[in-house]
Design a protein around this motif. Structure first.
Motif, PDB file in Angstrom:
ATOM      1  N   GLU A  98     -12.983  -3.218  -3.028  1.00 24.19           N
ATOM      2  CA  GLU A  98     -13.084  -1.899  -2.391  1.00 24.19           C
ATOM      3  C   GLU A  98     -14.540  -1.692  -2.002  1.00 24.19           C
ATOM      4  O   GLU A  98     -15.430  -1.742  -2.868  1.00 24.19           O
ATOM      5  CB  GLU A  98     -12.635  -0.830  -3.384  1.00 24.19           C
ATOM      6  CG  GLU A  98     -12.370   0.490  -2.711  1.00 24.19           C
ATOM      7  CD  GLU A  98     -11.913   1.558  -3.713  1.00 24.19           C
ATOM      8  OE1 GLU A  98     -11.359   1.205  -4.775  1.00 24.19           O
ATOM      9  OE2 GLU A  98     -12.146   2.725  -3.409  1.00 24.19           O
ATOM     10  N   LYS A 118     -10.027   0.790   4.949  1.00 21.08           N
ATOM     11  CA  LYS A 118      -8.752   1.490   5.250  1.00 21.08           C
ATOM     12  C   LYS A 118      -8.341   1.358   6.714  1.00 21.08           C
ATOM     13  O   LYS A 118      -7.177   1.112   7.029  1.00 21.08           O
ATOM     14  CB  LYS A 118      -8.859   2.967   4.875  1.00 21.08           C
ATOM     15  CG  LYS A 118      -9.004   3.171   3.380  1.00 21.08           C
ATOM     16  CD  LYS A 118      -8.220   4.360   2.877  1.00 21.08           C
ATOM     17  CE  LYS A 118      -8.003   4.349   1.383  1.00 21.08           C
ATOM     18  NZ  LYS A 118      -8.975   3.671   0.541  1.00 21.08           N
ATOM     19  N   ASN A 171      -7.246  -2.212   7.362  1.00 18.37           N
ATOM     20  CA  ASN A 171      -5.933  -2.433   6.730  1.00 18.37           C
ATOM     21  C   ASN A 171      -4.814  -1.854   7.599  1.00 18.37           C
ATOM     22  O   ASN A 171      -3.753  -2.458   7.776  1.00 18.37           O
ATOM     23  CB  ASN A 171      -5.884  -1.770   5.353  1.00 18.37           C
ATOM     24  CG  ASN A 171      -6.775  -2.482   4.345  1.00 18.37           C
ATOM     25  OD1 ASN A 171      -7.419  -3.481   4.677  1.00 18.37           O
ATOM     26  ND2 ASN A 171      -6.844  -1.971   3.131  1.00 18.37           N
ATOM     27  N   LYS A 172      -5.092  -0.679   8.148  1.00 16.97           N
ATOM     28  CA  LYS A 172      -4.061  -0.024   8.978  1.00 16.97           C
ATOM     29  C   LYS A 172      -3.812  -0.822  10.264  1.00 16.97           C
ATOM     30  O   LYS A 172      -2.656  -0.999  10.686  1.00 16.97           O
ATOM     31  CB  LYS A 172      -4.538   1.396   9.306  1.00 16.97           C
ATOM     32  CG  LYS A 172      -3.500   2.235   9.939  1.00 16.97           C
ATOM     33  CD  LYS A 172      -3.766   3.732   9.712  1.00 16.97           C
ATOM     34  CE  LYS A 172      -2.743   4.536  10.482  1.00 16.97           C
ATOM     35  NZ  LYS A 172      -3.279   5.259  11.593  1.00 16.97           N
TER      36      LYS A 172
END
Ligand SMILES: Cc1ncc(COP(=O)(O)O)c(C=O)c1O
Length: 453
Positions: free
Chosen positions: A34, A63, A66-67
């Protein structure tokens, strides 16, 4: 099924490693990441201050990226790239042409850095064969260069640990003493560069240009040589010299492209455009294997003919133009623009440099702190005055790396050069932690562990 470490050692041969070292330093099995942090299966966390081999730009498990992957996977994961194409590959090629230096109008996809170097070398040679310059069979590379480890790429490398044993198999490359700003033979510094070190290159091209297809360089920074940073004057001169003698310039931006040196591409520092630009690593944010070679219309057109003329460039890799990797790269570049990454990195890069210099001042083991953009390197030396190195067998850098690991820092050294190349999402607190732990580890090593070897 559990015992991951035991099974890793049972079945896996890791790269860039003496496997016997794993007896005392077991593989660290990472479960999740992360931002700048990696978390292992035992719950320990490590700040990834080398961006997992210089590749992660926007942090682990970003994020937005990842999307983008999740969206793409419901469309198409991969499709043959001969005769077929895919939307992300087309969008990305167009984007790359718009952000790279003028004149680079064609994008050739591949899947790792070494193969991009192979492609550039082969294209340069092949182009020359097609215009009947059949003597142009050689490549010129710099001392201490690193361009990858397949046989062609290795031929233009100059790092003994990787090359030495394979020499009988490698291409006959012309090796030129390159810039070495910390140990400059001519007494220059990077900021006050007389470029006398360029004379060797000039002499080589004057004498051998009829046999030379291309010169290949890592622009601004020779990464694997220990983050050796040099002046843009060298690159400017090299571009002019290559033009003068009809020699291609291949710029290997695999490690330095995508903002690492503070500019989007390292050759922007010298305001030059190469004949071939190799990109990889940061292009796909550290998520997926991907590389590209960019080149000019002139070179592309030389291969454009009826099939029967046998002029095609038939180099192919199964995963060329992979739709997932291209979708990631597109989102990566979108984030660069929307979040003003290059501009914001300026503050972070300067902070890392400033804190490192401050901490390094009183540390007698540090020969030089050198910095450019989001790279700061610390060279450990035996003697500050003479700049003498420890013998490679002493493995000082490796031993400091092991101490730092116990304190939560992934600080993999190159020889005795420690360096920070963190993901660009690193925060001020994380920068302070990274530098504190690095210096604590150096001090601890010399206080308690150091033996003259
Ligand atoms: C400048 C440069 N060129 C080429 C490569 C080779 O890339 P890969 O490891 O993806 O084959 C690297 C890898 O570190 C590199 O730093």
């Amino acid at each position: 099924m559990k015992d991951y470490v035991k099974r890793d050692l049972e079945y896996i041969w890791h790269p860039c490693a003496q496997m016997k070292d794993y007896e005392e330093l077991n593989p660290i099995v990472i479960e999740r990441g992360e931002g700048v942090w990696l978390y292992d299966i035992h719950g320990n966390k490590y700040l990834d201050c080398i961006s997992s081999w210089w590749t992660n730009t926007l942090g682990h498990s970003n994020k937005r990226i990842n999307k983008a992957i999740k969206n793409q996977i419901d469309e198409i994961e991969h499709v043959i790239f001969a005769n077929f194409s895919n939307k992300p590959a087309i969008d990305l090629a167009e984007k790359l042409v718009s952000i790279t230096p003028e004149g680079l109008n064609k994008v050739f996809y591949s899947d790792n850095g070494s193969s991009a170097v192979e492609i550039a070398l082969k294209m340069s040679f092949h182009y020359n064969m097609q215009r009947n310059k059949t003597k142009k069979k050689k490549f010129v590379a710099l001392s201490d260069a690193y361009h990858g480890e397949t046989l062609g790429a290795l031929s233009v490398c100059d790092i003994d640990a990787f090359n030495m044993i394979y020499k009988p198999l490698l291409l006959d490359t012309l090796r030129i003493d390159g810039p070495d700003c910390y140990r400059c033979k001519y007494g220059c510094t990077r900021d006050k560069c007389s470029a006398r070190c360029f004379e060797a290159m000039e002499k080589c091209l004057v004498e051998n240009h009829e046999e030379i297809s291309a010169v290949i360089v890592e622009p601004m920074v020779q990464g694997a040589a220990g983050m050796k940073i040099y002046s843009p004057i060298y690159l400017k001169k090299l571009r002019n010299l290559c033009d003068k003698y009809d020699v291609h310039l291949i710029v290997d931006e695999i490690a330095m492209g995508f903002g690492r040196t503070g500019e989007m591409f390292a050759c922007n520092h010298a305001d030059i455009s190469p004949d071939f630009m190799c990109l990889s690593k940061g292009i796909s944010a550290g998520y997926m294997p991907m590389s590209v070679v960019m080149t000019t219309n002139e070179i592309y057109n030389c291969f454009y003919a009826d099939y029967s003329e046998r002029k095609s460039f038939l180099h192919s890799h199964t995963y060329a133009g992979n739709a997932m990797a291209c979708a990631i790269a597109l989102e990566n570049l979108k984030i660069f623009e929307e979040e003003n990454i290059i501009e914001n990195n300026k503050f972070k890069g300067r902070l890392i440099e400033k804190l490192t210099i401050e901490r390094g001042k009183n540390c007698s083991h540090i020969g030089e702190v050198r910095s450019i953009g989001m790279i700061t390197a610390i060279e450990i030396v035996k003697d500050r005055g003479t700049k003498e190195r420890y013998s490679w067998q002493s493995r000082v850098g490796y031993k400091i790396y092991k101490i730092a690991l116990k304190k939560g820092l992934l600080l993999r050294a190159i020889g005795d050069v420690l360096y920070f190349i963190p993901p660009y999402v690193i925060s001020k607190d994380e920068i302070e932690f990274m530098i504190d732990i690095c210096f604590e580890s150096i001090e601890e090593y010399f206080k308690y562990n150091f033996k003259i070897e």
